[in-house]
Write an enzyme that holds these catalytic residues in place. Structure first.
Site, PDB file in Angstrom:
ATOM      1  N   GLY A  43      59.154  27.688 103.178  1.00 41.19           N
ATOM      2  CA  GLY A  43      59.303  26.262 102.945  1.00 41.19           C
ATOM      3  C   GLY A  43      59.116  25.942 101.475  1.00 41.19           C
ATOM      4  O   GLY A  43      59.978  26.278 100.672  1.00 41.19           O
ATOM      5  N   SER A 110      60.505  34.182 100.898  1.00 36.00           N
ATOM      6  CA  SER A 110      61.017  32.916 100.403  1.00 36.00           C
ATOM      7  C   SER A 110      59.871  32.161  99.709  1.00 36.00           C
ATOM      8  O   SER A 110      59.218  32.726  98.842  1.00 36.00           O
ATOM      9  CB  SER A 110      61.625  32.154 101.580  1.00 36.00           C
ATOM     10  N   TRP A 111      59.571  30.922 100.097  1.00 36.35           N
ATOM     11  CA  TRP A 111      58.390  30.261  99.523  1.00 36.35           C
ATOM     12  C   TRP A 111      57.141  31.130  99.726  1.00 36.35           C
ATOM     13  O   TRP A 111      56.235  31.130  98.899  1.00 36.35           O
ATOM     14  CB  TRP A 111      58.169  28.879 100.140  1.00 36.35           C
ATOM     15  N   ASP A 266      71.980  36.520  99.913  1.00 34.29           N
ATOM     16  CA  ASP A 266      71.061  35.399 100.103  1.00 34.29           C
ATOM     17  C   ASP A 266      71.578  34.216  99.287  1.00 34.29           C
ATOM     18  O   ASP A 266      71.643  34.288  98.051  1.00 34.29           O
ATOM     19  CB  ASP A 266      69.660  35.826  99.639  1.00 34.29           C
ATOM     20  N   HIS A 294      69.512  35.336 103.733  1.00 35.13           N
ATOM     21  CA  HIS A 294      68.145  34.947 103.396  1.00 35.13           C
ATOM     22  C   HIS A 294      67.140  35.196 104.517  1.00 35.13           C
ATOM     23  O   HIS A 294      65.944  35.310 104.266  1.00 35.13           O
ATOM     24  CB  HIS A 294      68.160  33.452 103.057  1.00 35.13           C
TER      25      HIS A 294
HETATM   26  N1  STX Z   1      63.150  27.091 100.602  1.00 33.39           N
HETATM   27  C1  STX Z   1      62.929  28.442 100.605  1.00 33.39           C
HETATM   28  C2  STX Z   1      62.080  28.863 101.736  1.00 33.39           C
HETATM   29  O1  STX Z   1      60.932  29.111 101.590  1.00 33.39           O
HETATM   30  C3  STX Z   1      63.963  26.562  99.532  1.00 33.39           C
HETATM   31  C4  STX Z   1      62.677  28.903 103.010  1.00 33.39           C
HETATM   32  N2  STX Z   1      63.925  29.130 103.255  1.00 33.39           N
HETATM   33  N3  STX Z   1      64.092  29.014 104.591  1.00 33.39           N
HETATM   34  C5  STX Z   1      62.938  28.729 105.097  1.00 33.39           C
HETATM   35  O2  STX Z   1      62.039  28.663 104.136  1.00 33.39           O
HETATM   36  C6  STX Z   1      62.656  28.423 106.521  1.00 33.39           C
HETATM   37  C7  STX Z   1      62.736  29.673 107.348  1.00 33.39           C
HETATM   38  C8  STX Z   1      61.304  27.810 106.641  1.00 33.39           C
HETATM   39  C9  STX Z   1      63.731  27.446 106.968  1.00 33.39           C
END
Ligand code: STX
Length: 317
Positions: A43, A110-111, A266, A294
Protein backbone atom coordinates in the site's frame (compact mmCIF):
# COMPACT_ATOMS: atom_id res chain seq x y z
CA UNK A 1 8.92 -24.15 -9.16
CA UNK A 2 8.03 -23.73 -5.49
CA UNK A 3 4.52 -23.06 -4.26
CA UNK A 4 3.00 -21.69 -1.08
CA UNK A 5 2.95 -23.66 2.16
CA UNK A 6 -0.52 -24.91 3.18
CA UNK A 7 -3.11 -22.53 4.59
CA UNK A 8 -2.44 -21.88 8.25
CA UNK A 9 -4.22 -20.19 11.16
CA UNK A 10 -2.42 -17.99 13.68
CA UNK A 11 -1.52 -19.61 17.01
CA UNK A 12 -1.90 -16.18 18.63
CA UNK A 13 -3.37 -12.80 17.65
CA UNK A 14 -4.44 -9.54 19.27
CA UNK A 15 -4.47 -5.76 19.23
CA UNK A 16 -1.62 -3.50 20.37
CA UNK A 17 -2.25 0.11 21.37
CA UNK A 18 0.48 2.15 19.68
CA UNK A 19 -0.74 5.74 20.15
CA UNK A 20 -3.56 7.75 21.71
CA UNK A 21 -5.75 6.89 18.76
CA UNK A 22 -4.31 3.82 17.01
CA UNK A 23 -4.50 0.12 17.82
CA UNK A 24 -2.91 -2.35 15.44
CA UNK A 25 -3.99 -5.92 14.74
CA UNK A 26 -1.19 -8.50 14.87
CA UNK A 27 -0.99 -12.27 14.47
CA UNK A 28 1.67 -14.93 14.83
CA UNK A 29 1.95 -18.10 12.74
CA UNK A 30 4.33 -21.05 12.61
CA UNK A 31 6.67 -22.17 15.35
CA UNK A 32 6.93 -19.84 18.38
CA UNK A 33 10.49 -21.12 18.90
CA UNK A 34 11.40 -20.75 15.23
CA UNK A 35 13.46 -18.16 13.38
CA UNK A 36 11.66 -14.81 13.69
CA UNK A 37 10.26 -13.01 10.63
CA UNK A 38 8.18 -9.83 10.37
CA UNK A 39 5.88 -9.46 7.36
CA UNK A 40 5.29 -5.94 6.00
CA UNK A 41 2.27 -5.56 3.70
CA UNK A 42 1.87 -3.17 0.78
CA UNK A 43 0.00 0.00 0.00
CA UNK A 44 0.48 1.61 2.47
CA UNK A 45 -3.06 0.80 3.52
CA UNK A 46 -3.26 -2.63 1.84
CA UNK A 47 -3.76 -4.75 4.96
CA UNK A 48 -3.18 -8.47 5.42
CA UNK A 49 -4.71 -11.38 3.55
CA UNK A 50 -4.41 -15.00 4.82
CA UNK A 51 -2.16 -15.97 1.89
CA UNK A 52 0.65 -13.83 3.33
CA UNK A 53 1.11 -16.47 6.05
CA UNK A 54 2.09 -19.12 3.52
CA UNK A 55 5.58 -18.10 2.34
CA UNK A 56 7.26 -19.60 5.39
CA UNK A 57 7.94 -23.16 6.53
CA UNK A 58 5.74 -23.21 9.66
CA UNK A 59 8.06 -25.63 11.48
CA UNK A 60 11.08 -23.41 10.97
CA UNK A 61 9.77 -19.85 11.24
CA UNK A 62 7.95 -17.71 13.78
CA UNK A 63 6.17 -15.14 11.60
CA UNK A 64 4.68 -11.91 12.97
CA UNK A 65 2.20 -10.22 10.63
CA UNK A 66 0.30 -7.02 11.36
CA UNK A 67 -2.09 -4.55 9.77
CA UNK A 68 -0.31 -1.20 9.54
CA UNK A 69 -2.04 1.84 11.07
CA UNK A 70 -5.49 2.37 9.57
CA UNK A 71 -5.31 -0.85 7.50
CA UNK A 72 -7.15 -4.18 7.70
CA UNK A 73 -8.35 -4.88 11.22
CA UNK A 74 -6.37 -2.04 12.80
CA UNK A 75 -8.40 0.83 14.25
CA UNK A 76 -9.51 3.49 13.57
CA UNK A 77 -9.97 2.33 9.99
CA UNK A 78 -8.35 4.47 7.22
CA UNK A 79 -7.22 7.04 9.82
CA UNK A 80 -4.59 9.50 8.57
CA UNK A 81 -3.71 11.27 11.80
CA UNK A 82 -0.57 9.98 13.56
CA UNK A 83 0.11 7.88 10.50
CA UNK A 84 3.60 8.27 9.02
CA UNK A 85 6.47 6.01 7.97
CA UNK A 86 8.20 6.85 11.25
CA UNK A 87 5.14 5.77 13.23
CA UNK A 88 5.14 2.45 11.34
CA UNK A 89 8.84 1.91 12.05
CA UNK A 90 8.16 2.52 15.75
CA UNK A 91 5.25 0.05 15.61
CA UNK A 92 7.54 -2.63 14.17
CA UNK A 93 9.90 -2.03 17.08
CA UNK A 94 7.01 -2.17 19.57
CA UNK A 95 5.96 -5.57 18.20
CA UNK A 96 9.54 -6.86 18.24
CA UNK A 97 9.88 -5.90 21.89
CA UNK A 98 6.45 -7.23 22.81
CA UNK A 99 7.43 -10.70 21.59
CA UNK A 100 10.95 -10.60 23.06
CA UNK A 101 12.60 -10.90 19.65
CA UNK A 102 16.21 -9.75 19.32
CA UNK A 103 16.58 -9.87 15.51
CA UNK A 104 14.33 -10.97 12.70
CA UNK A 105 14.03 -11.38 8.95
CA UNK A 106 12.10 -8.54 7.34
CA UNK A 107 9.89 -9.62 4.44
CA UNK A 108 8.05 -7.03 2.35
CA UNK A 109 6.80 -6.33 -1.15
CA UNK A 110 5.96 -3.10 -2.91
CA UNK A 111 5.31 -0.54 -0.13
CA UNK A 112 6.44 -3.40 2.12
CA UNK A 113 9.84 -3.15 0.39
CA UNK A 114 9.92 0.61 1.01
CA UNK A 115 9.14 0.12 4.69
CA UNK A 116 11.60 -2.80 4.97
CA UNK A 117 14.39 -0.62 3.59
CA UNK A 118 13.47 2.28 5.87
CA UNK A 119 13.33 -0.05 8.89
CA UNK A 120 16.64 -1.66 7.94
CA UNK A 121 18.35 1.71 7.51
CA UNK A 122 17.15 2.86 10.94
CA UNK A 123 17.49 -0.44 12.84
CA UNK A 124 20.14 -2.48 10.98
CA UNK A 125 21.11 -4.35 14.15
CA UNK A 126 17.62 -5.84 14.35
CA UNK A 127 17.67 -7.40 10.89
CA UNK A 128 18.78 -10.97 10.14
CA UNK A 129 18.01 -10.37 6.48
CA UNK A 130 15.77 -8.46 4.09
CA UNK A 131 13.52 -10.15 1.53
CA UNK A 132 12.27 -7.45 -0.84
CA UNK A 133 9.81 -7.83 -3.73
CA UNK A 134 8.55 -5.33 -6.32
CA UNK A 135 10.92 -2.56 -5.30
CA UNK A 136 9.22 0.74 -4.58
CA UNK A 137 11.30 3.70 -3.43
CA UNK A 138 8.30 6.13 -3.54
CA UNK A 139 10.29 8.72 -5.49
CA UNK A 140 8.51 11.42 -7.48
CA UNK A 141 9.32 9.69 -10.76
CA UNK A 142 7.71 6.43 -9.57
CA UNK A 143 4.55 8.21 -8.39
CA UNK A 144 4.40 10.26 -11.59
CA UNK A 145 4.64 7.06 -13.63
CA UNK A 146 1.78 5.27 -11.92
CA UNK A 147 -0.57 8.09 -10.92
CA UNK A 148 -0.04 10.71 -13.65
CA UNK A 149 1.44 9.43 -16.91
CA UNK A 150 3.19 6.25 -18.00
CA UNK A 151 1.28 3.23 -16.77
CA UNK A 152 -1.69 4.93 -18.46
CA UNK A 153 -0.10 4.07 -21.82
CA UNK A 154 0.07 0.35 -20.97
CA UNK A 155 -3.40 0.00 -19.43
CA UNK A 156 -5.45 2.69 -21.24
CA UNK A 157 -8.63 0.64 -20.70
CA UNK A 158 -8.36 0.55 -16.92
CA UNK A 159 -6.94 4.10 -16.86
CA UNK A 160 -10.25 5.56 -18.02
CA UNK A 161 -12.04 5.00 -14.75
CA UNK A 162 -9.15 6.47 -12.73
CA UNK A 163 -9.00 9.44 -15.12
CA UNK A 164 -12.74 10.07 -15.37
CA UNK A 165 -13.15 10.36 -11.60
CA UNK A 166 -11.38 13.73 -11.91
CA UNK A 167 -12.76 16.68 -13.95
CA UNK A 168 -10.60 17.69 -16.91
CA UNK A 169 -9.49 20.97 -15.38
CA UNK A 170 -7.83 19.14 -12.48
CA UNK A 171 -6.10 16.39 -14.47
CA UNK A 172 -2.72 18.10 -14.59
CA UNK A 173 -2.23 16.84 -11.00
CA UNK A 174 -4.21 13.67 -10.27
CA UNK A 175 -2.59 13.13 -6.88
CA UNK A 176 -3.76 16.50 -5.55
CA UNK A 177 -7.20 16.09 -7.12
CA UNK A 178 -7.61 12.65 -5.53
CA UNK A 179 -6.31 13.85 -2.18
CA UNK A 180 -9.01 16.53 -2.09
CA UNK A 181 -11.72 13.92 -2.72
CA UNK A 182 -10.27 11.20 -0.49
CA UNK A 183 -10.28 13.63 2.43
CA UNK A 184 -13.68 15.18 1.57
CA UNK A 185 -16.40 15.54 4.23
CA UNK A 186 -18.79 13.90 1.79
CA UNK A 187 -18.72 10.15 2.34
CA UNK A 188 -19.99 9.36 -1.18
CA UNK A 189 -17.23 11.47 -2.75
CA UNK A 190 -14.60 9.76 -0.61
CA UNK A 191 -15.82 6.28 -1.47
CA UNK A 192 -16.16 6.88 -5.20
CA UNK A 193 -12.63 8.29 -5.39
CA UNK A 194 -11.29 5.47 -3.22
CA UNK A 195 -12.79 2.82 -5.49
CA UNK A 196 -11.44 4.43 -8.66
CA UNK A 197 -7.97 4.80 -7.12
CA UNK A 198 -7.76 1.30 -5.62
CA UNK A 199 -9.16 -0.65 -8.57
CA UNK A 200 -6.58 1.05 -10.84
CA UNK A 201 -3.90 -0.60 -8.74
CA UNK A 202 -5.74 -3.93 -8.56
CA UNK A 203 -6.23 -4.00 -12.34
CA UNK A 204 -2.59 -3.27 -13.17
CA UNK A 205 -0.91 -5.53 -10.63
CA UNK A 206 -0.66 -8.68 -12.72
CA UNK A 207 0.79 -9.50 -16.11
CA UNK A 208 -2.66 -10.89 -16.95
CA UNK A 209 -5.34 -8.69 -15.35
CA UNK A 210 -7.37 -10.56 -12.75
CA UNK A 211 -10.99 -9.51 -12.21
CA UNK A 212 -11.02 -11.06 -8.74
CA UNK A 213 -8.26 -8.70 -7.67
CA UNK A 214 -10.16 -5.73 -9.11
CA UNK A 215 -13.31 -6.81 -7.24
CA UNK A 216 -11.35 -7.13 -4.00
CA UNK A 217 -10.25 -3.48 -4.25
CA UNK A 218 -13.79 -2.39 -5.11
CA UNK A 219 -14.79 -3.35 -1.55
CA UNK A 220 -15.59 -0.32 0.61
CA UNK A 221 -13.35 -1.28 3.50
CA UNK A 222 -10.40 -2.22 1.29
CA UNK A 223 -10.72 0.72 -1.11
CA UNK A 224 -10.96 3.40 1.58
CA UNK A 225 -7.88 2.36 3.54
CA UNK A 226 -5.68 1.71 0.50
CA UNK A 227 -6.58 4.91 -1.34
CA UNK A 228 -6.68 7.30 1.61
CA UNK A 229 -3.49 6.05 3.21
CA UNK A 230 -1.50 5.73 -0.03
CA UNK A 231 -2.48 9.20 -1.18
CA UNK A 232 -1.68 10.67 2.25
CA UNK A 233 1.78 9.06 2.29
CA UNK A 234 2.60 9.93 -1.32
CA UNK A 235 1.45 13.57 -0.98
CA UNK A 236 3.97 13.74 1.87
CA UNK A 237 6.90 12.09 0.09
CA UNK A 238 6.43 9.11 2.44
CA UNK A 239 7.70 11.46 5.18
CA UNK A 240 11.30 10.90 4.05
CA UNK A 241 13.73 13.83 4.39
CA UNK A 242 14.37 13.81 0.63
CA UNK A 243 13.30 12.07 -2.57
CA UNK A 244 16.29 9.75 -2.71
CA UNK A 245 16.42 8.90 1.01
CA UNK A 246 16.48 5.11 0.63
CA UNK A 247 19.18 4.90 -2.06
CA UNK A 248 21.24 7.58 -0.32
CA UNK A 249 21.32 5.51 2.88
CA UNK A 250 21.91 2.10 1.41
CA UNK A 251 25.33 1.89 3.12
CA UNK A 252 23.54 1.32 6.43
CA UNK A 253 22.14 -2.01 5.20
CA UNK A 254 25.13 -3.19 3.20
CA UNK A 255 26.02 -5.95 5.66
CA UNK A 256 22.50 -7.37 5.93
CA UNK A 257 21.88 -10.45 3.76
CA UNK A 258 19.33 -9.25 1.22
CA UNK A 259 17.31 -10.80 -1.60
CA UNK A 260 15.57 -8.66 -4.22
CA UNK A 261 12.77 -10.29 -6.28
CA UNK A 262 11.38 -8.27 -9.17
CA UNK A 263 8.87 -9.05 -11.93
CA UNK A 264 10.24 -7.77 -15.23
CA UNK A 265 6.84 -6.50 -16.38
CA UNK A 266 5.87 -4.83 -13.12
CA UNK A 267 3.83 -1.79 -14.19
CA UNK A 268 2.97 -0.58 -10.65
CA UNK A 269 6.62 -0.51 -9.55
CA UNK A 270 8.69 -0.63 -12.75
CA UNK A 271 11.94 -2.57 -12.69
CA UNK A 272 14.13 0.56 -12.88
CA UNK A 273 13.88 0.99 -9.11
CA UNK A 274 14.92 -2.62 -8.45
CA UNK A 275 17.76 -2.14 -10.92
CA UNK A 276 18.96 1.06 -9.23
CA UNK A 277 18.82 -0.69 -5.86
CA UNK A 278 20.78 -3.60 -7.32
CA UNK A 279 23.43 -1.18 -8.66
CA UNK A 280 23.63 0.59 -5.29
CA UNK A 281 23.67 -2.72 -3.38
CA UNK A 282 25.43 -5.29 -5.57
CA UNK A 283 25.95 -7.49 -2.49
CA UNK A 284 22.26 -8.38 -2.51
CA UNK A 285 20.97 -11.33 -4.48
CA UNK A 286 19.02 -9.96 -7.44
CA UNK A 287 16.32 -12.16 -9.00
CA UNK A 288 14.35 -10.98 -12.02
CA UNK A 289 11.25 -13.06 -12.72
CA UNK A 290 10.98 -13.09 -16.51
CA UNK A 291 7.24 -13.67 -16.75
CA UNK A 292 5.63 -11.64 -13.99
CA UNK A 293 4.20 -8.23 -13.16
CA UNK A 294 3.80 -6.73 -9.70
CA UNK A 295 1.73 -9.23 -7.77
CA UNK A 296 3.09 -11.46 -5.04
CA UNK A 297 0.65 -14.16 -6.16
CA UNK A 298 2.17 -14.55 -9.64
CA UNK A 299 3.73 -18.01 -9.85
CA UNK A 300 7.35 -17.04 -10.52
CA UNK A 301 7.36 -14.39 -7.79
CA UNK A 302 5.77 -16.69 -5.22
CA UNK A 303 8.31 -19.38 -6.09
CA UNK A 304 11.31 -17.07 -5.75
CA UNK A 305 10.09 -15.79 -2.37
CA UNK A 306 9.35 -19.23 -0.93
CA UNK A 307 12.72 -20.43 -2.18
CA UNK A 308 14.53 -17.46 -0.61
CA UNK A 309 12.94 -18.21 2.77
CA UNK A 310 13.73 -21.93 2.42
CA UNK A 311 17.37 -21.04 1.84
CA UNK A 312 17.43 -18.69 4.84
CA UNK A 313 15.90 -21.52 6.88
CA UNK A 314 18.88 -23.73 6.10
CA UNK A 315 21.34 -20.91 6.67
CA UNK A 316 19.65 -19.95 9.93
CA UNK A 317 19.45 -23.35 11.58
N1 STX B 1 1.46 0.96 -4.23
C1 STX B 1 2.42 -0.02 -4.19
C2 STX B 1 2.07 -1.09 -3.24
O1 STX B 1 2.57 -1.16 -2.16
C3 STX B 1 1.70 2.07 -5.13
C4 STX B 1 1.07 -2.01 -3.63
N2 STX B 1 0.80 -2.35 -4.85
N3 STX B 1 -0.26 -3.19 -4.79
C5 STX B 1 -0.58 -3.32 -3.55
O2 STX B 1 0.24 -2.60 -2.81
C6 STX B 1 -1.74 -4.07 -3.02
C7 STX B 1 -1.50 -5.55 -3.13
C8 STX B 1 -1.97 -3.69 -1.59
C9 STX B 1 -2.93 -3.68 -3.88
Amino acid sequence: MKTLYPEIEPFDSGMLKVSDIHEIYWERVGNPDGIPVVFLHGGPGGGLIPMYRQFFDPEAFHVVLFDQRGSGRSTPHAELRENTTWDLINDIEALREKFGIDKWYVFGGSWGSTLSLAYGINHPDRCLGLILRGIFLTRKKELQWFYQYGASEIFPDFWERYRDEIPEEERDDFMTAYHKRLTSDDEAVRLSAARAWSTWEGATSKLFPDQELVDHWEGEHEALSLARIECHYFMNGSFFPDDNYLLNNVDKIRDIPTVIVQGRYDVVCPMTSAWELHRALPEAEFIVVADAGHSVSEKGITSALVDAMDRFRTAGL
